[in-house]
Design a protein around this motif. Sequence first.
Motif, PDB file in Angstrom:
ATOM      1  N   MET A   1     -20.577  -7.682 108.023  1.00  0.00           N
ATOM      2  CA  MET A   1     -21.097  -8.630 109.009  1.00  0.00           C
ATOM      3  C   MET A   1     -22.199  -7.992 109.862  1.00  0.00           C
ATOM      4  SD  MET A   1     -18.194 -11.226 109.925  1.00  0.00           S
ATOM      5  CE  MET A   1     -18.039 -10.840 111.654  1.00  0.00           C
ATOM      6  N   GLN A   4     -25.527  -9.829 109.734  1.00  0.00           N
ATOM      7  CA  GLN A   4     -25.149 -11.228 109.795  1.00  0.00           C
ATOM      8  C   GLN A   4     -26.249 -12.108 110.374  1.00  0.00           C
ATOM      9  OE1 GLN A   4     -21.675 -12.061 109.207  1.00  0.00           O
ATOM     10  NE2 GLN A   4     -22.667 -14.017 108.903  1.00  0.00           N
ATOM     11  N   GLN A   5     -26.493 -13.231 109.678  1.00  0.00           N
ATOM     12  CA  GLN A   5     -27.336 -14.281 110.227  1.00  0.00           C
ATOM     13  C   GLN A   5     -26.426 -15.176 111.062  1.00  0.00           C
ATOM     14  OE1 GLN A   5     -30.211 -16.768 109.273  1.00  0.00           O
ATOM     15  NE2 GLN A   5     -31.362 -14.945 109.813  1.00  0.00           N
ATOM     16  N   TYR A   6     -26.650 -15.238 112.348  1.00  0.00           N
ATOM     17  CA  TYR A   6     -25.808 -16.097 113.171  1.00  0.00           C
ATOM     18  C   TYR A   6     -26.317 -17.521 113.125  1.00  0.00           C
ATOM     19  CZ  TYR A   6     -23.587 -11.932 114.911  1.00  0.00           C
ATOM     20  OH  TYR A   6     -22.897 -10.767 114.994  1.00  0.00           O
ATOM     21  N   PRO A   7     -25.421 -18.497 113.245  1.00  0.00           N
ATOM     22  CA  PRO A   7     -25.841 -19.896 113.141  1.00  0.00           C
ATOM     23  C   PRO A   7     -26.548 -20.389 114.400  1.00  0.00           C
ATOM     24  CG  PRO A   7     -23.477 -19.764 113.477  1.00  0.00           C
ATOM     25  CD  PRO A   7     -23.955 -18.362 113.337  1.00  0.00           C
ATOM     26  N   SER A   8     -26.617 -19.561 115.420  1.00  0.00           N
ATOM     27  CA  SER A   8     -27.228 -19.999 116.677  1.00  0.00           C
ATOM     28  C   SER A   8     -27.954 -18.837 117.317  1.00  0.00           C
ATOM     29  CB  SER A   8     -26.129 -20.525 117.607  1.00  0.00           C
ATOM     30  OG  SER A   8     -26.473 -20.301 118.958  1.00  0.00           O
ATOM     31  N   LYS A   9     -29.173 -19.072 117.767  1.00  0.00           N
ATOM     32  CA  LYS A   9     -29.963 -18.024 118.423  1.00  0.00           C
ATOM     33  C   LYS A   9     -29.308 -17.610 119.740  1.00  0.00           C
ATOM     34  CE  LYS A   9     -33.650 -17.565 115.738  1.00  0.00           C
ATOM     35  NZ  LYS A   9     -32.892 -16.885 114.676  1.00  0.00           N
ATOM     36  N   LEU A  10     -28.713 -18.597 120.435  1.00  0.00           N
ATOM     37  CA  LEU A  10     -28.040 -18.291 121.694  1.00  0.00           C
ATOM     38  C   LEU A  10     -26.886 -17.324 121.444  1.00  0.00           C
ATOM     39  CD1 LEU A  10     -27.817 -21.867 123.264  1.00  0.00           C
ATOM     40  CD2 LEU A  10     -29.182 -19.961 124.133  1.00  0.00           C
ATOM     41  N   LEU A  11     -26.141 -17.600 120.381  1.00  0.00           N
ATOM     42  CA  LEU A  11     -25.026 -16.726 120.016  1.00  0.00           C
ATOM     43  C   LEU A  11     -25.551 -15.348 119.653  1.00  0.00           C
ATOM     44  CD1 LEU A  11     -21.984 -16.393 119.308  1.00  0.00           C
ATOM     45  CD2 LEU A  11     -22.553 -17.128 116.999  1.00  0.00           C
ATOM     46  N   ARG A  13     -28.279 -13.889 120.552  1.00  0.00           N
ATOM     47  CA  ARG A  13     -28.784 -13.131 121.689  1.00  0.00           C
ATOM     48  C   ARG A  13     -27.633 -12.583 122.536  1.00  0.00           C
ATOM     49  NH1 ARG A  13     -31.589 -15.203 126.781  1.00  0.00           N
ATOM     50  NH2 ARG A  13     -31.688 -13.174 127.808  1.00  0.00           N
ATOM     51  N   ALA A  14     -26.614 -13.428 122.750  1.00  0.00           N
ATOM     52  CA  ALA A  14     -25.471 -12.985 123.554  1.00  0.00           C
ATOM     53  C   ALA A  14     -24.769 -11.804 122.880  1.00  0.00           C
ATOM     54  CB  ALA A  14     -24.505 -14.145 123.778  1.00  0.00           C
ATOM     55  N   VAL A  33     -17.829 -12.494 122.830  1.00  0.00           N
ATOM     56  CA  VAL A  33     -18.701 -13.635 123.109  1.00  0.00           C
ATOM     57  C   VAL A  33     -18.015 -14.942 122.708  1.00  0.00           C
ATOM     58  CG1 VAL A  33     -20.827 -14.743 122.335  1.00  0.00           C
ATOM     59  CG2 VAL A  33     -20.875 -12.369 123.091  1.00  0.00           C
ATOM     60  N   LEU A  34     -17.339 -14.945 121.558  1.00  0.00           N
ATOM     61  CA  LEU A  34     -16.639 -16.161 121.146  1.00  0.00           C
ATOM     62  C   LEU A  34     -15.464 -16.456 122.083  1.00  0.00           C
ATOM     63  CD1 LEU A  34     -16.701 -15.921 117.243  1.00  0.00           C
ATOM     64  CD2 LEU A  34     -18.127 -17.309 118.740  1.00  0.00           C
TER      65      LEU A  34
ATOM     66  N   SER B  50     -27.711 -14.299 129.103  1.00  0.00           N
ATOM     67  CA  SER B  50     -27.440 -14.664 127.706  1.00  0.00           C
ATOM     68  C   SER B  50     -26.032 -15.235 127.574  1.00  0.00           C
ATOM     69  CB  SER B  50     -27.627 -13.459 126.784  1.00  0.00           C
ATOM     70  OG  SER B  50     -26.602 -12.512 126.977  1.00  0.00           O
ATOM     71  N   LEU B  51     -25.093 -14.695 128.341  1.00  0.00           N
ATOM     72  CA  LEU B  51     -23.716 -15.192 128.277  1.00  0.00           C
ATOM     73  C   LEU B  51     -23.620 -16.585 128.885  1.00  0.00           C
ATOM     74  CD1 LEU B  51     -21.754 -11.954 129.272  1.00  0.00           C
ATOM     75  CD2 LEU B  51     -22.236 -12.828 126.986  1.00  0.00           C
ATOM     76  N   LEU B  54     -25.460 -19.176 126.692  1.00  0.00           N
ATOM     77  CA  LEU B  54     -24.676 -19.505 125.504  1.00  0.00           C
ATOM     78  C   LEU B  54     -23.581 -20.492 125.880  1.00  0.00           C
ATOM     79  CD1 LEU B  54     -23.811 -19.054 122.542  1.00  0.00           C
ATOM     80  CD2 LEU B  54     -22.314 -17.236 123.368  1.00  0.00           C
ATOM     81  N   ILE B  67     -20.803 -23.730 115.425  1.00  0.00           N
ATOM     82  CA  ILE B  67     -21.728 -23.492 116.526  1.00  0.00           C
ATOM     83  C   ILE B  67     -23.158 -23.636 115.997  1.00  0.00           C
ATOM     84  CG2 ILE B  67     -21.878 -21.011 116.120  1.00  0.00           C
ATOM     85  CD1 ILE B  67     -21.781 -20.570 119.080  1.00  0.00           C
ATOM     86  N   ASP B  69     -27.616 -24.461 117.331  1.00  0.00           N
ATOM     87  CA  ASP B  69     -28.575 -24.745 118.405  1.00  0.00           C
ATOM     88  C   ASP B  69     -29.081 -26.166 118.308  1.00  0.00           C
ATOM     89  OD1 ASP B  69     -28.355 -22.214 119.416  1.00  0.00           O
ATOM     90  OD2 ASP B  69     -30.051 -21.424 118.280  1.00  0.00           O
ATOM     91  N   LEU B  96     -18.520 -17.150 109.611  1.00  0.00           N
ATOM     92  CA  LEU B  96     -19.348 -15.940 109.508  1.00  0.00           C
ATOM     93  C   LEU B  96     -18.817 -15.008 108.427  1.00  0.00           C
ATOM     94  CD1 LEU B  96     -19.944 -15.213 113.307  1.00  0.00           C
ATOM     95  CD2 LEU B  96     -21.573 -16.158 111.671  1.00  0.00           C
ATOM     96  N   SER B 100     -20.776 -14.145 104.955  1.00  0.00           N
ATOM     97  CA  SER B 100     -21.192 -12.769 104.677  1.00  0.00           C
ATOM     98  C   SER B 100     -20.804 -12.328 103.268  1.00  0.00           C
ATOM     99  CB  SER B 100     -20.628 -11.812 105.720  1.00  0.00           C
ATOM    100  OG  SER B 100     -19.238 -11.682 105.550  1.00  0.00           O
TER     101      SER B 100
END
Lengths: 206, 206
Positions: A1, A4-11, A13-14, A33-34, B50-51, B54, B67, B69, B96, B100
């Motif tokens: 992971m 990993q490509q996250y499904p959200s830029k906000l996620l 970045r956090a 974060v989750l 960022s937190l 999000l 999740i 954007d 995720l 992966s």
Amino acid sequence: MIDQQYPSKLLERAVAEMAKLPGIGRKTALRLVLHLLRQDSAAVHALGESLVRLRDEVKYCHRCHNISDTELCDICANPLRDASTLCVVENIRSVLSIESTGQFRGLYHVLGGVISPMDGVGPADLELASLVERVAEGEVKEIILALSPTMEGDTTNFYIARRLAAHPEVRLTVLARGVSIGDELEYTDEVTLGRSIVGRVELNAR
Amino acid sequence: MIDQQYPSKLLERAVAEMAKLPGIGRKTALRLVLHLLRQDSAAVHALGESLVRLRDEVKYCHRCHNISDTELCDICANPLRDASTLCVVENIRSVLSIESTGQFRGLYHVLGGVISPMDGVGPADLELASLVERVAEGEVKEIILALSPTMEGDTTNFYIARRLAAHPEVRLTVLARGVSIGDELEYTDEVTLGRSIVGRVELNAR
């Protein structure tokens, strides 16, 4: 992971910001974060705000350079503490550790590190001049050097001793080195064990 | 250092907030907070922001509840993904993990948990009705149930199977259970080992 490509830029970045913290990898950062995502918005605001406020509003005691909400910290401002004994430490964490022992009633002086040419930390980067000034005021009778038992700590101890050469009336001491209480003798490293033999003390049992 | 009196209320509050994170004790929280104190103000603002962003701005895909954007997540919006295969998972972390592996080209459906009466989680708390609706649209040919191999996961699997009884044309599958790749056989628990014997597959080496 890892990549990993996250499904959200906000996620993303956090997680990236969280993973900048020491000892927090990307997997742990994602877990944290989750977790925050499942909390009330107010709780997340409280966390974010408390960090930002600490960073932006924190003060340092102008005498001992310990973290403080006021110009003079609670320890320095306490008339019951012994102003004739200064404990010189590297950082705030050392102050908290020594305070938690309940064995020290003097005042502190937080250097902000130790002399370490390898890390580019010289005497001028530390609160050494202010230490000499405090001593020059004449109230200090003993300085306990409670720095890390490393080469850098020892170097700093010697430097301080030299800087205070003009004050032979001030006693300079270091923390006792020896076998940890509760430790097995066989697991103690040789240098510590050696020092504990050289620095042996009288048994006060008789 | 547990019942430590901190020299600053700001520090105390930041440590307390940080220590609310799962797996972060007060000692680790203090270490992280003191690390942040040594960073640029901008870096600490970036973390806090960022937190908060999000938490406040995050969206969930209105189809798969992952999740996102945007209203429709990147996976659901990708025309190259196979819309006839749905993988039902508990949470974003499962998405995720499966992504992966690179082994799944279908779409997801994030339940948001599993049925767990002990934790007060009933079917109505999960994205089950929306799953039935997606199936009723007629495009789905197979549902892969990729929930935790726990009692709650199994319960949820059975519940979904019952709710989809009206759609016998949709194939319901679960993840293969068996010995982990690279695991020593002797360290595999008996239930898994038992299932891997019952569910043994043809060796395709000849």
